[in-house]
Design a protein around this motif. Structure first.
Motif, PDB file in Angstrom:
ATOM      1  N   ARG A   1      27.450  52.059  37.720  1.00 37.48           N
ATOM      2  CA  ARG A   1      28.331  52.398  38.831  1.00 37.48           C
ATOM      3  C   ARG A   1      28.200  51.321  39.904  1.00 37.48           C
ATOM      4  O   ARG A   1      27.125  50.711  40.052  1.00 37.48           O
ATOM      5  CB  ARG A   1      27.935  53.761  39.434  1.00 37.48           C
TER       6      ARG A   1
ATOM      7  N   GLY B   1      33.105  52.120  31.849  1.00 35.17           N
ATOM      8  CA  GLY B   1      31.895  52.856  32.167  1.00 35.17           C
ATOM      9  C   GLY B   1      31.147  53.213  30.904  1.00 35.17           C
ATOM     10  O   GLY B   1      30.901  52.357  30.052  1.00 35.17           O
TER      11      GLY B   1
ATOM     12  N   THR C   1      34.615  58.844  38.712  1.00 34.56           N
ATOM     13  CA  THR C   1      34.045  57.800  39.558  1.00 34.56           C
ATOM     14  C   THR C   1      34.720  57.768  40.916  1.00 34.56           C
ATOM     15  O   THR C   1      34.072  57.637  41.960  1.00 34.56           O
ATOM     16  CB  THR C   1      34.225  56.421  38.872  1.00 34.56           C
TER      17      THR C   1
ATOM     18  N   ASP D   1      32.932  56.006  44.087  1.00 36.73           N
ATOM     19  CA  ASP D   1      32.178  54.937  43.431  1.00 36.73           C
ATOM     20  C   ASP D   1      33.138  54.128  42.550  1.00 36.73           C
ATOM     21  O   ASP D   1      34.356  54.344  42.591  1.00 36.73           O
ATOM     22  CB  ASP D   1      31.049  55.554  42.595  1.00 36.73           C
TER      23      ASP D   1
ATOM     24  N   VAL E   1      33.491  51.672  38.625  1.00 40.80           N
ATOM     25  CA  VAL E   1      32.943  51.558  37.295  1.00 40.80           C
ATOM     26  C   VAL E   1      33.457  50.274  36.618  1.00 40.80           C
ATOM     27  O   VAL E   1      34.568  49.834  36.900  1.00 40.80           O
ATOM     28  CB  VAL E   1      33.302  52.839  36.488  1.00 40.80           C
TER      29      VAL E   1
END
Lengths: 364, 364, 364, 364
Positions: free
Chosen positions: A262, B162, B203, B208, B210
Motif C-alpha cells: 500500500r 495489489g 484501497t 490509500d 496500490v
C-alpha cells in the motif's frame, strides 16, 4: 551505443573471447585522481573466481595493461585504456560445432544480427569474458568516486543462489556498515553459505546450472544526482546492468514487492534531526523521481542460470536446418552468480561516476 | 540525456504539470509514413483513464496539436512535435505547501537537484502528467513500426493489482493472438477484473493507494535487433521504462523467476520445421544476448503505489526543518496501473523503433 | 543528431516555415538562472532585420512563448521550450512550383533524403526561418553564460558583404572593448557601412543576391574549456555553425591565412606579468589544441549569397525530368548577412555553454 | 565526446605520444566486410611520411595490431580495435622542460584543462602522433564504404604549402578521374611540386615551419546523405576535421570565396539528361542544405604551420611565472601538410560512413 556507452562518462568495451585481446577505454574522467593498480587486480581476482566456490577454475586473474590515460600514477583526464591479452585459446574446437545453436546463448541471434560474420568461438564478443574489461573500468570508476566523494562505497551481496535464499532484511544503517566476511562470497547471513554451495554442487552433479540474485548497493552517495526523465538513476544503472550477460531482471528498492504494498507503507516518511533530512525506511532504494536522496542506493539483479551446461540439449543445426542433440564440451561454471558480484558493482560504479560528473563537472 | 533520449530515434519530452503546455519532439523518423491522428487520440484516451476503473476522473483526454513534422498526413522525416495545452491549473494552492516534502514523491530530491528552482506545482516536470507526451510519441512510433514491419504489434496486460494476481501463463502463440476484451482493462483472465476493481475500491476507501505489475509484449518483431553490450534490447527498453514515474522494477521473460530455475529448463530449445527457427519455450522473452530472436518480446514492469494518498503521513517541513503531518489534497488516483498500460507500450514502441532504425536505416 | 544537438547541453529545434509553429527545447541547463524575456525579444528583433538594411521587410519580430522550464522568471533545470507561431502562411502558392528545384536550395536534396515527403513550402524545415528558434535558444544560453561567468560577452561584426571588406585588424584588447555603434549593423570600421549598403542595393537592383563574412567572438571566456580530440572548441562550434543555412566556411583565429604564415609568426608567444598568462598575439583565436586559453575566441563564418533570387535561373522540373526556367516569386532578402549576426552568436552561445557545463557541471 | 566520436558510427581514439601504446576502436560497423590489412599499412605509410618530402624522417610506418572485430578477414560487426605500440620513447628529456609552455602548442591549455596531470611528454594525447589511430580507423571506414558503395572514392590534393599555390580549378569530372602521380605528394598541377619542396626546404633552413591547405574530396557518394540541422554533412565532417591537430579552417565547395560571389553565379544550376539530375557547376561542393546531391563532395582544410620550430621563441615558465626563451629540441617537421593528407581523408571516411549507416542501417 552498441559497445560504447556514453553519457558524461564514456566507456568502450572491445574484444572477443578467443581474439588476441580484450579491453576497455574510459573517457571523460577527471584528471589527477590516483589509481592504485593493486585495487584493480583485486577486483579482477574477484571476477576470476575461486575454485572453492565451485566456479570455473582459472589459474590466475587476468592482468590489465593500462596503455594510456595514466601518468605518474594519476589519471590524465584523457582516455584511459586497459588491455587484457587472451591466453592460449584453442579455437579449432569451435569450427566443428559452429552451426549448432547453443540454447540460451546468443549464437542464433548473433547469426541474425551479424549475418554469420561474428566471431563464434566461445561466444565471441558475447562471452562472459567481456565482463573482465567492465570490471577493470568499474575499478577505475570506484577509485575516482572514492576520491571525489570520500565515504562513497559500492558493494554487493548474494541474495539467492537457485532455491537457497538469504532473505535477511537490511536497514539503511546495515547497508552503511555492511562488511562481507568472505569478499568472494558476500552474504548478510553467513549461515546460508553452506546451503548455497550445496545447491551449486548438486547442480553441477546433475550437469546443470543455476541462477541467482545479487543485491548491489552504494552508500555515501550525495543527494541530487540524476536527471529525469531519461537520465534518472534507475535508467542509467539499468542500461548498464543489462549489458551484463545473463541479467534478466533489475529492480530498485522494494522492486517487484512494491506492487503488493500500500502507498502508506511504500512511501518512505521523511524525518529530520533539525539539521539533515533522511527517510525512516528506504523502500525506494535511495531514489525518488529518478534522483538520489542520499539514502543507500539499493538494487537487485536477477541472473539466469549459465546457459552452458553439460547435459544434452535439443537444438537446431542451422546449416542443415534440422533438429539435433547438442553436448557442450568444456568446464562449465554451474553458477556465475559469485563471479558476477564485482561485475554488478562495476556497472554501478560507471553509472554513479557518470551521474556525479554530470553534476560536478569534470574539473571539480 | 535528461529529458532527451537519443539513439537512432531521438525523443525530447518537455513541460510541467501546471505550466502552459507539455509536449514531445521525435526526430530521426523515416519520411512518408502515414500518421492517423485518431489512433493517437485513442491512446491518449487510454492514458486519460475511465472513471469506471476508479482512476482519477478527467473530463476528457488531452488533445495533441502536431505543430511540425507532419505534412499531408505523412511524416516529413524532420522533427515531429506535438503540444498539449495544460487546462485550468490553479497553482495558488501549491505555494502554501511547497515546503512539505510529499513522501514517495520527487519533491525533496528535486530540491536537492535543482536547488529549489524547479516548478513544484503538481510535481512539475516529475508529474505523471508528463506521460501524456510519451504516449503521444509512442503512438507515432507504433504507427511507424506497423508501417515498416507489417504484423508487428505492441500490447500489454495487467498481471497484478495489489494482492490480486492474474497468473495466467501465456504461450508464445497466446501472445501472438492476444486480444483484450476491455482495452481499458487488459487481462488474460477476465474473471480477475472484479477482484482487481474491488482491491482498488477498498484501497480508495482506506485513503490509500496500490501498485501492480504490467506485462508488456511485442509480437511480429524481426530477429536480429539490438547491439550489445550497451545497446541490447533489454538496456534500451529498460532505460525508457524507468523513465516512467513510479516504475521500480523491469524484467524480461522469466525475469526474477530465472534465478530459481535450472539451466536445462531456462534454456529455450531451438526447434525448426526445416524452414524457420523458433524456440519451443520463450523463457528468455524473445531476447538472447541482447538481440531479438523473433519470438514474442515479453517484459514485466513493477509500479509502486501512487505516492499521493489522502491518508495523513509524516514528513519534514524543509523551510522549518521540523517533522510534521501532511495531508495531500485533491482527487487521488488510488491505482495508476490501468492508466500506465499505454505508457508502457509507448516506451516499448520508442525503443523498438529505435532498434529497427538502427538496423534498417532511416531511408529503408 | 539530426535536428537534435546534444552534448552536455541538449538542443532540439523543430518546425517548418509554413507549419503551425516552430520552436526549440533546451535541456541540461543549470537551475535558478534568471531569464529576462526582453533580452530574448531584442535578439529576435536583430534576426527579424530592419528594412533600413534592405533585408526582407517583416512587420515585427517573432514572439516566443516559453511553455516550460521557466518558473518565477528563473530556469527550472528541466527542459525549457519556446514556441513561435507561424503567421498567415499562404501555402497554396507552393504546390504549383514544387517540382521545380530551386538552385542552391535544399529542394532537390530534401527530395533525395526524404523521398518527396518533406514539407516543400518555403523550404520547410530547411528554411532560414528555423534560425529563429536557434536565436531564442542562443539568447537563453547567453544569459546563462553571463550568470555563470560574469564578464563573458559574445558578439560579432561584419567583415565583408560581397566585395566590400572591413579589413580592420582588432587586437585582443579591441575585442574586449568592442562596441558596435549600430547593433543591427555591427562594424569595426563604421565608414564601411555606406559602401556595404550600396553593394546590397546594387545587388537587389540586379535581382541578385550577395554573401559575406561574419566574425564572431567571445571575450571573458575561462581558460581550460574543451575536450579534444572530438570535443575541442573548434569541433563543437563548427558543428553548430554549420547548422546555419548558407554557411559554407568556418575558421578560427587566422584561419586560412595561417596557411601562408611561418610558424615563428603564427605561434602566439606567451607573456606574463608574474600573475597571469596571456599571449602577445592571438592568431590562434583563443584556442590551442582545442582548448580555450582565456584569450578572445575569434572565428569567421562565410555565408554564401541567398539562393533565392528574382533573376531567371535554369533548373530541372523533377516531375517531367526536363530542364526549364525558374522564376522565384516573393520578396527576397538580397543579403542575409546582417540578419545572420545574431544567429552566429546564438550558435556560439550554445556551444560555449555546453563546454562550460562540461567543466563545471550542471549544479555549480 | 572528448576522444569519443559517436553518431551512427562510433570511434574512440586513445593513447599518448610517449605512453606504451596508442589505438582506436570503431563500433557500429556493418558485419562481413572484408578488410585488407595491406591497405591499412599503405595509409599508415602515407602518414609516416617520406624523407624525400623533407618531413620528419621515421624509420618505418607504425604497425597496427587488430585485436578485435576482425574474424576470418572480415568485420564481425562488434568493436574493431587496433593498437599501435609506441617505440623507444626517451621521456627523461621532457621533465626538464615541462614548465616551459611551447607557443602554439596545447601545453598551456592542457595545464588549464587537466590541472597539470596530463602527460606532457611530446604533447601527450595532443601529439600529432594521435593521427595514426585516426588513419587506421579511416582506412577501415574507406574499405567499408567501398564495399557498400562501389565507386565511392575519397581522395585529396595539396592546394598550397606556404606561399606556393596550386590554384588549378577542377571540374566535377576532374574530381571523378583525379589521379595523383605521386600519392605521397598529391597535386593537380605536378609542376608545382618543386616550388613547394623549395618552400619547405627554405623554411627548414630558417629553423621555421610552414602551413598549407589540403583539399579533400569524395566522388561516387550517393545523394540524400545527411540530416540537418545539426547532422548535416558539413557539421559532421567539420567536427571530425577539427579534431586533427593544427587545423584552423574548414570550408566546403567555394567556401570563403562564396562571400564575394553573386547568387546567380553561386547557385549551381540543375541539369538533366532526362534520366539523372546533376548540377552544371559544383560551387556547393556536393552539398545542399547539409545533404549530399551526388556531385563530388569537395572541402578545404587549412593547416597552421607546425608549432614546433627550432628557432628561439619567447614564452613563460609556468613554475616560475617568468618570461624566458625556449629552444625546442629534436627533429622537427617543417611542414606537416604532406603527412596530413591521409589524415584528412580518414576524417572524411569516418564521417561519410557514419552518414551512410544512418541512411542504410547497419544491416543493409
Amino acid at each position: 551505443m552498441s559497445s560504447f556507452w556514453q553519457n558524461h562518462i564514456k566507456l568502450s568495451v572491445f574484444g572477443e573471447s578467443h581474439g588476441p585481446a580484450i579491453g576497455a577505454t574510459l573517457d571523460g574522467l577527471p584528471a589527477g585522481v590516483p589509481i592504485d593498480e593493486t585495487l584493480i587486480e583485486e577486483e579482477m581476482k574477484r571476477r576470476a573466481a575461486s575454485g572453492k566456490a565451485l566456479a570455473t577454475p582459472r589459474k590466475e586473474a587476468d592482468r590489465v595493461e593500462i596503455v594510456s590515460g595514466l601518468f605518474n600514477g594519476r589519471t590524465t583526464g584523457t582516455p584511459l585504456t586497459g588491455i587484457i591479452r587472451n591466453g592460449n585459446t584453442r579455437s579449432g574446437d569451435y569450427a566443428r560445432t559452429k552451426d549448432l545453436m547453443r540454447p540460451g546463448h546468443a549464437d542464433y541471434t548473433a547469426k541474425l544480427r551479424y549475418g554469420g560474420y561474428s566471431d563464434y568461438r566461445g561466444g565471441g564478443h558475447f562471452s562472459g569474458r567481456l565482463t573482465a574489461p567492465l570490471v577493470f573500468a568499474g575499478s577505475v570508476c570506484k577509485q575516482v568516486l572514492a576520491a571525489e566523494c570520500p565515504g562513497l562505497v559500492i558493494s554487493s551481496r548474494i541474495v539467492s543462489i537457485g532455491r537457497v535464499f538469504d532473505d535477511t532484511t537490511l536497514t539503511p544503517e546495515d547497508y552503511e556498515t555492511f562488511h562481507a566476511a568472505d569478499p568472494m562470497f558476500p552474504l548478510a547471513d553467513e549461515t546460508k553459505k553452506e546451503a548455497m554451495l550445496a545447491e551449486i554442487k548438486e547442480t553441477a552433479l546433475e550437469e546443470d546450472s543455476v541462477g541467482g540474485v545479487i543485491e548491489g548497493f552504494a552508500t555515501g552517495v550525495p543527494g541530487g544526482l540524476g536527471s529525469p526523465m531519461f537520465d534518472g538513476v534507475e535508467s542509467v544503472l539499468a542500461s548498464l546492468l543489462y549489458a551484463i550477460p545473463a541479467v534478466k531482471g533489475v529492480s530498485f528498492g522494494a522492486g517487484f514487492d512494491f506492487a503488493t504494498m500500500r502507498g502508506s507503507l511504500a512511501n518512505d516518511a521523511f524525518v529530520t534531526d533539525g539539521k539533515t533530512v533522511r527517510t525512516r525506511t528506504n523502500h525506494n532504494g535511495g531514489i525518488n523521481g529518478g534522483i538520489t536522496n542520499a539514502m543507500p542506493i539499493v538494487f537487485r539483479v536477477a541472473f539466469k542460470p549459465t546457459p552452458s551446461i553439460a547435459k544434452t540439449q535439443r537444438t537446431v543445426n542451422l546449416a542443415e536446418m534440422t533438429e539435433t542433440d547438442i553436448h557442450i564440451k568444456g568446464r562449465h561454471d554451474p553458477c556465475i552468480v559469485l563471479r558476477a558480484a564485482p561485475v554488478v558493482e562495476a556497472a554501478c560504479a560507471v553509472g554513479l561516476l557518470d551521474l556525479l560528473v554530470e553534476m560536478k563537472g569534470v574539473m571539480s
